[in-house]
Design a protein around this motif. Structure first.
Motif, PDB file in Angstrom:
ATOM      1  N   ALA A  41       7.947  36.130 -19.029  1.00  0.00           N
ATOM      2  CA  ALA A  41       7.441  34.994 -18.255  1.00  0.00           C
ATOM      3  C   ALA A  41       7.300  33.792 -19.187  1.00  0.00           C
ATOM      4  O   ALA A  41       6.960  33.962 -20.357  1.00  0.00           O
ATOM      5  N   PRO A  42       7.552  32.575 -18.687  1.00  0.00           N
ATOM      6  CA  PRO A  42       7.513  31.403 -19.572  1.00  0.00           C
ATOM      7  C   PRO A  42       6.155  31.213 -20.242  1.00  0.00           C
ATOM      8  O   PRO A  42       6.076  30.730 -21.367  1.00  0.00           O
ATOM      9  N   GLU A  43       5.097  31.631 -19.572  1.00  0.00           N
ATOM     10  CA  GLU A  43       3.750  31.471 -20.145  1.00  0.00           C
ATOM     11  C   GLU A  43       3.545  32.337 -21.383  1.00  0.00           C
ATOM     12  O   GLU A  43       2.629  32.120 -22.160  1.00  0.00           O
ATOM     13  N   ARG A  44       4.387  33.357 -21.535  1.00  0.00           N
ATOM     14  CA  ARG A  44       4.193  34.316 -22.618  1.00  0.00           C
ATOM     15  C   ARG A  44       4.881  33.921 -23.916  1.00  0.00           C
ATOM     16  O   ARG A  44       4.679  34.551 -24.958  1.00  0.00           O
ATOM     17  N   LEU A  45       5.765  32.921 -23.835  1.00  0.00           N
ATOM     18  CA  LEU A  45       6.639  32.645 -24.983  1.00  0.00           C
ATOM     19  C   LEU A  45       5.863  32.365 -26.260  1.00  0.00           C
ATOM     20  O   LEU A  45       6.281  32.724 -27.343  1.00  0.00           O
ATOM     21  N   PHE A  46       4.725  31.683 -26.118  1.00  0.00           N
ATOM     22  CA  PHE A  46       4.000  31.271 -27.309  1.00  0.00           C
ATOM     23  C   PHE A  46       2.847  32.207 -27.673  1.00  0.00           C
ATOM     24  O   PHE A  46       2.033  31.893 -28.525  1.00  0.00           O
ATOM     25  N   ALA A  47       2.776  33.355 -27.022  1.00  0.00           N
ATOM     26  CA  ALA A  47       1.779  34.342 -27.439  1.00  0.00           C
ATOM     27  C   ALA A  47       2.120  34.769 -28.868  1.00  0.00           C
ATOM     28  O   ALA A  47       3.281  35.057 -29.164  1.00  0.00           O
ATOM     29  N   PRO A  48       1.117  34.791 -29.763  1.00  0.00           N
ATOM     30  CA  PRO A  48       1.400  35.080 -31.175  1.00  0.00           C
ATOM     31  C   PRO A  48       2.221  36.356 -31.385  1.00  0.00           C
ATOM     32  O   PRO A  48       3.170  36.366 -32.163  1.00  0.00           O
ATOM     33  N   SER A 100      12.078  26.846 -32.240  1.00  0.00           N
ATOM     34  CA  SER A 100      11.281  27.562 -33.239  1.00  0.00           C
ATOM     35  C   SER A 100      12.093  28.643 -33.969  1.00  0.00           C
ATOM     36  O   SER A 100      11.623  29.229 -34.933  1.00  0.00           O
ATOM     37  N   PHE A 101      13.312  28.907 -33.503  1.00  0.00           N
ATOM     38  CA  PHE A 101      14.123  29.944 -34.162  1.00  0.00           C
ATOM     39  C   PHE A 101      14.801  29.396 -35.406  1.00  0.00           C
ATOM     40  O   PHE A 101      15.306  28.274 -35.395  1.00  0.00           O
ATOM     41  N   LYS A 102      14.838  30.217 -36.438  1.00  0.00           N
ATOM     42  CA  LYS A 102      15.605  29.808 -37.626  1.00  0.00           C
ATOM     43  C   LYS A 102      17.082  29.767 -37.257  1.00  0.00           C
ATOM     44  O   LYS A 102      17.791  28.835 -37.556  1.00  0.00           O
ATOM     45  N   GLN A 103      17.515  30.837 -36.593  1.00  0.00           N
ATOM     46  CA  GLN A 103      18.905  30.929 -36.137  1.00  0.00           C
ATOM     47  C   GLN A 103      18.893  30.681 -34.627  1.00  0.00           C
ATOM     48  O   GLN A 103      18.426  31.540 -33.882  1.00  0.00           O
ATOM     49  N   ARG A 104      19.360  29.505 -34.195  1.00  0.00           N
ATOM     50  CA  ARG A 104      19.235  29.167 -32.773  1.00  0.00           C
ATOM     51  C   ARG A 104      20.085  30.106 -31.910  1.00  0.00           C
ATOM     52  O   ARG A 104      21.291  30.242 -32.127  1.00  0.00           O
ATOM     53  N   PRO A 105      19.470  30.780 -30.920  1.00  0.00           N
ATOM     54  CA  PRO A 105      20.274  31.632 -30.034  1.00  0.00           C
ATOM     55  C   PRO A 105      21.107  30.784 -29.067  1.00  0.00           C
ATOM     56  O   PRO A 105      20.802  29.617 -28.860  1.00  0.00           O
ATOM     57  N   GLN A 116      10.867  45.866 -31.148  1.00  0.00           N
ATOM     58  CA  GLN A 116      11.132  45.682 -32.565  1.00  0.00           C
ATOM     59  C   GLN A 116      12.084  46.742 -33.117  1.00  0.00           C
ATOM     60  O   GLN A 116      12.774  46.522 -34.090  1.00  0.00           O
ATOM     61  N   LEU A 117      12.101  47.905 -32.458  1.00  0.00           N
ATOM     62  CA  LEU A 117      13.009  48.973 -32.864  1.00  0.00           C
ATOM     63  C   LEU A 117      14.361  48.862 -32.149  1.00  0.00           C
ATOM     64  O   LEU A 117      15.148  49.799 -32.153  1.00  0.00           O
ATOM     65  N   TYR A 118      14.555  47.733 -31.469  1.00  0.00           N
ATOM     66  CA  TYR A 118      15.808  47.501 -30.731  1.00  0.00           C
ATOM     67  C   TYR A 118      16.056  48.557 -29.657  1.00  0.00           C
ATOM     68  O   TYR A 118      17.192  48.957 -29.427  1.00  0.00           O
ATOM     69  N   ARG A 119      14.987  49.006 -29.027  1.00  0.00           N
ATOM     70  CA  ARG A 119      15.178  49.981 -27.945  1.00  0.00           C
ATOM     71  C   ARG A 119      15.705  49.307 -26.682  1.00  0.00           C
ATOM     72  O   ARG A 119      16.152  49.975 -25.764  1.00  0.00           O
ATOM     73  N   TYR A 120      15.558  47.993 -26.569  1.00  0.00           N
ATOM     74  CA  TYR A 120      16.013  47.285 -25.369  1.00  0.00           C
ATOM     75  C   TYR A 120      17.155  46.336 -25.702  1.00  0.00           C
ATOM     76  O   TYR A 120      17.167  45.728 -26.769  1.00  0.00           O
ATOM     77  N   LYS A 121      18.066  46.183 -24.771  1.00  0.00           N
ATOM     78  CA  LYS A 121      19.094  45.153 -24.907  1.00  0.00           C
ATOM     79  C   LYS A 121      18.607  43.855 -24.262  1.00  0.00           C
ATOM     80  O   LYS A 121      18.963  42.765 -24.683  1.00  0.00           O
ATOM     81  N   ILE A 122      17.808  44.011 -23.214  1.00  0.00           N
ATOM     82  CA  ILE A 122      17.378  42.835 -22.454  1.00  0.00           C
ATOM     83  C   ILE A 122      15.862  42.882 -22.261  1.00  0.00           C
ATOM     84  O   ILE A 122      15.312  43.904 -21.872  1.00  0.00           O
ATOM     85  N   GLN A 142       5.902  36.554 -33.038  1.00  0.00           N
ATOM     86  CA  GLN A 142       6.105  37.404 -34.206  1.00  0.00           C
ATOM     87  C   GLN A 142       7.332  38.300 -34.007  1.00  0.00           C
ATOM     88  O   GLN A 142       8.165  38.433 -34.900  1.00  0.00           O
ATOM     89  N   LEU A 143       7.426  38.888 -32.810  1.00  0.00           N
ATOM     90  CA  LEU A 143       8.589  39.707 -32.505  1.00  0.00           C
ATOM     91  C   LEU A 143       9.867  38.891 -32.706  1.00  0.00           C
ATOM     92  O   LEU A 143      10.817  39.336 -33.335  1.00  0.00           O
ATOM     93  N   CYS A 144       9.855  37.666 -32.135  1.00  0.00           N
ATOM     94  CA  CYS A 144      11.055  36.836 -32.192  1.00  0.00           C
ATOM     95  C   CYS A 144      11.453  36.488 -33.627  1.00  0.00           C
ATOM     96  O   CYS A 144      12.627  36.267 -33.914  1.00  0.00           O
ATOM     97  N   SER A 145      10.468  36.452 -34.505  1.00  0.00           N
ATOM     98  CA  SER A 145      10.811  36.116 -35.887  1.00  0.00           C
ATOM     99  C   SER A 145      11.344  37.331 -36.640  1.00  0.00           C
ATOM    100  O   SER A 145      11.958  37.207 -37.689  1.00  0.00           O
ATOM    101  N   LYS A 146      11.106  38.517 -36.079  1.00  0.00           N
ATOM    102  CA  LYS A 146      11.514  39.723 -36.797  1.00  0.00           C
ATOM    103  C   LYS A 146      12.854  40.284 -36.343  1.00  0.00           C
ATOM    104  O   LYS A 146      13.553  40.928 -37.114  1.00  0.00           O
ATOM    105  N   VAL A 147      13.158  40.113 -35.060  1.00  0.00           N
ATOM    106  CA  VAL A 147      14.392  40.733 -34.563  1.00  0.00           C
ATOM    107  C   VAL A 147      15.464  39.675 -34.327  1.00  0.00           C
ATOM    108  O   VAL A 147      15.194  38.481 -34.336  1.00  0.00           O
ATOM    109  N   ASN A 148      16.670  40.187 -34.103  1.00  0.00           N
ATOM    110  CA  ASN A 148      17.783  39.288 -33.841  1.00  0.00           C
ATOM    111  C   ASN A 148      17.856  38.977 -32.343  1.00  0.00           C
ATOM    112  O   ASN A 148      18.245  39.814 -31.546  1.00  0.00           O
TER     113      ASN A 148
END
Ligand code: ADP
Ligand code: MG
Length: 562
Positions: free
Chosen positions: A112-119, A161-166, A102-108, A123-129
């Protein structure tokens, strides 16, 4: 920074390989991409380079945990901040990774695909770019591919689910047209740029043998490869155990890997192989997807796999560093029966209907037939494979057992024992130094430098940092980290060689060890130890022994501490 500059700065390469530039340019232009490139072609860079250039964070969806671990380690070594989120992290570690993300410490971030829908992840995906999502091993979304994973089917709704589709890009080494179409449809790629590069791997030698006694044949093959790294694939766990015992009884350091072992055993086996403590891996097909060990010199199939997709993928794990490597299939009729049995008894996911299951089995049986044709054809093996993947190709490649008409290994091989010239001596020294650094830092040797990079280094023999940075595979961070110690060794080796006397590999390795002990970086703990030892008035000699460093290095550090 443009893509070529990133390639040089972080990865140390000066030119792109076939297909990479087109793919990267399209991603940077925000177009979806499907990249179909054979194993070893360099798919990772196709998404890692845009990830560095884009603002925000890139997600890489990848099916296998071992792959994530490896790639994250390599990225961090190259100076690109990366992390992974999968089931190997504890809840606390996961929370920490998410906090940093969330602090943008990582570029990448690998996920795992099973993790995508973990709340917490959503939440992270909705907060960061999140500017870009790359799907590795994209064929896992297809029921007609060889590694179908139901969780891949959820990626499409994750993306929507993204507002801005990557930007979305998928990569695979499976090129059959039905799989390609499935990837586009089921991942929801929008009007993608599709690039399929040549599937040929010219440095691989293909061979089929039909031995009376597979064990004897295998031992013969291993003798030729003495000490080099290789993988032996077996169809069943029982065979893995049997073959592994056979090798160990013959004094060969082998690791084994199959689904019947505990997680810990598998992890240890994989690391032993990765770190070259056990140069030979005996495994079922459970081992491999995502293994990026570049110095595998041969892959032997003790049993015929169930389709050519699997065969080419597994065999393709040889020679990723571009060095000549062998892919040998030991075929017997019995293999067909084993494969049929495995197909008919394969556990299907519960959500597949009976009709779907029958269709799957029919499909697999057709693929097995093609595999058997490969094993028995008198014609060019390489052409057979390439045609299977839909490529127009030559009649004879000249570099497979059908074309050469020989059932012997090609004499292209250099083994470490047979030293031909100065170049080999330099290489041996560099390799030893790299391995010592790897052991000290507990990272696999090839993540520091590939053999290929060391060969280029041995040819160029740079004597300063400027020259060192020109070696292929040496990026900026590695110049800083390893430049000094390698240059010292090269200088030393140069002196030795120009003296005109004869030197052995062993002496070269000793030289490398000496340089390493002299120049290896001091950790804070070690300095603390030294302070204590000095306070206790220990003799320099015994301190030197304890630290495994020469007296001069100890004296120098003591000077600095004053
Ligand atoms: P794939 O995922 O397609 O099987 P990888 O991404 O693992 O392949 O890359 C295979 C090897 O090729 C790696 O060791 C990588 O460092 C090397 N490689 C990739 N791109 C280049 C390049 N442009 N120049 C030199 N080596 C490269
Ligand atoms: Mg890959």
């Amino acid at each position: 920074m443009d893509s070529l500059a990133v390639l040089k700065k972080y990865f140390g390469f000066s030119s792109f390989r076939e297909g990479q530039k087109d793919i990267i340019e399209n991603i940077l232009a925000k177009r979806d991409v499907l990249g179909v490139l054979p194993t070893g072609a360099g798919k990772s860079l196709c998404y890692q380079i845009p990830a560095v250039i884009f603002e925000g964070i890139t997600l890489v969806i990848s099916p296998l945990i071992s792959l994530m671990h490896d790639q994250v380690m390599a990225l961090n070594q190259a100076g690109i901040p990366a992390a992974y989120i999968n089931s190997t992290l504890s809840p606390k570690q996961t929370a920490e990774a998410l906090r940093r993300a969330q602090l943008y410490r990582y570029k990448i971030i690998y996920v795992a695909p099973e993790r995508l829908f973990a709340p917490s992840f959503l939440q992270l995906c909705s907060k960061v770019n999140i500017s870009f999502v790359a799907v590795d091993e994209g064929h896992c979304v297809s029921q007609w591919g060889q590694d179908f994973r139901p969780s891949y089917l959820k990626i499409k709704s994750f993306i929507s689910s993204f507002k801005q589709r990557p930007v979305l890009a998928a990569f695979t080494a499976t090129a059959t047209s039905i799989v390609k179409q499935d990837i586009i449809t089921f991942l929801g790629l929008q009007c993608p740029f599709v690039l399929t590069t040549g599937f040929d791997r010219p440095n691989l030698y293909f061979e089929v043998r039909k031995p009376k006694d597979k064990d004897e044949e295998l031992m013969r093959i291993l003798k030729k490869w003495d000490g080099n790294s290789g993988i032996i694939y077996c169809a069943t766990r029982k065979n893995v155990d049997k073959v592994c015992d056979l090798l160990r009884n013959n004094g060969i350091k082998a690791a084994r890997y199959h689904a019947g072992l505990s997680d810990d055993e598998r992890k240890i086996a994989q690391e032993d192989f990765q770190f070259d403590r056990a140069p030979i891996m005996v495994a079922t097909n459970a081992f491999g997807m995502g293994i990026d060990k570049s110095n595998v010199h041969f892959v032997v199939h003790y049993n015929m796999p169930k389709d050519l997709e699997s065969y080419y993928q597994e065999a393709g794990r040889a020679g990723r560093d571009g060095e000549p490597a062998d892919c040998i299939l030991l075929y017997s009729k019995q293999d067909v029966h084993i494969a049929k049995f495995l197909i008919q008894n394969c556990k299907q996911s519960e959500s597949t209907s009976i009709a779907q299951q029958n269709e799957l089995i029919k499909n697999q049986e057709e693929r097995l037939k093609q595999m058997t044709f490969y094993a028995t054809t008198p014609y060019c093996l390489r052409s057979f494979i390439l045609r299977y993947f839909g490529e127009k190709t030559y009649e004879k490649c000249g570099h497979c057992s059908s074309c050469t008409g020989l059932q012997v290994l090609p004499s292209l091989k250099k083994t470490t024992q047979c030293i031909e010239n100065d170049l080999e001596l330099v290489f041996a020294a560099l390799r030893h130094l790299r391995n010592l650094i790897a052991i000290e830092n507990q990272i696999p040797a090839y993540i520091i430098f590939h053999d290929r990079t060391l060969r280029d280094m041995a040819e160029k023999m740079p004597l300063d940092l400027e020259g060192f940075s020109k070696v292929s595979g040496v990026g900026e961070k590695k110049v800083k980290e390893y430049g000094e110690v390698f240059i010292s060794l090269i200088k030393q080796v140069k002196n030795i060689i120009s003296s005109g006397e004869k030197f052995s590999v062993k002496e070269m390795q000793e030289t490398a060890a000496l340089i390493f002990n002299n120049l290896k970086p001091w950790s804070d703990q070690e300095i603390l130890r030294l302070r204590v030892e000095k306070a206790q008035k220990m003799s320099i000699d015994s301190i030197s022994k304890l630290h495994k460093r020469p007296v001069s290095a100890i004296e120098e550090m003591l000077q600095r501490l004053i």
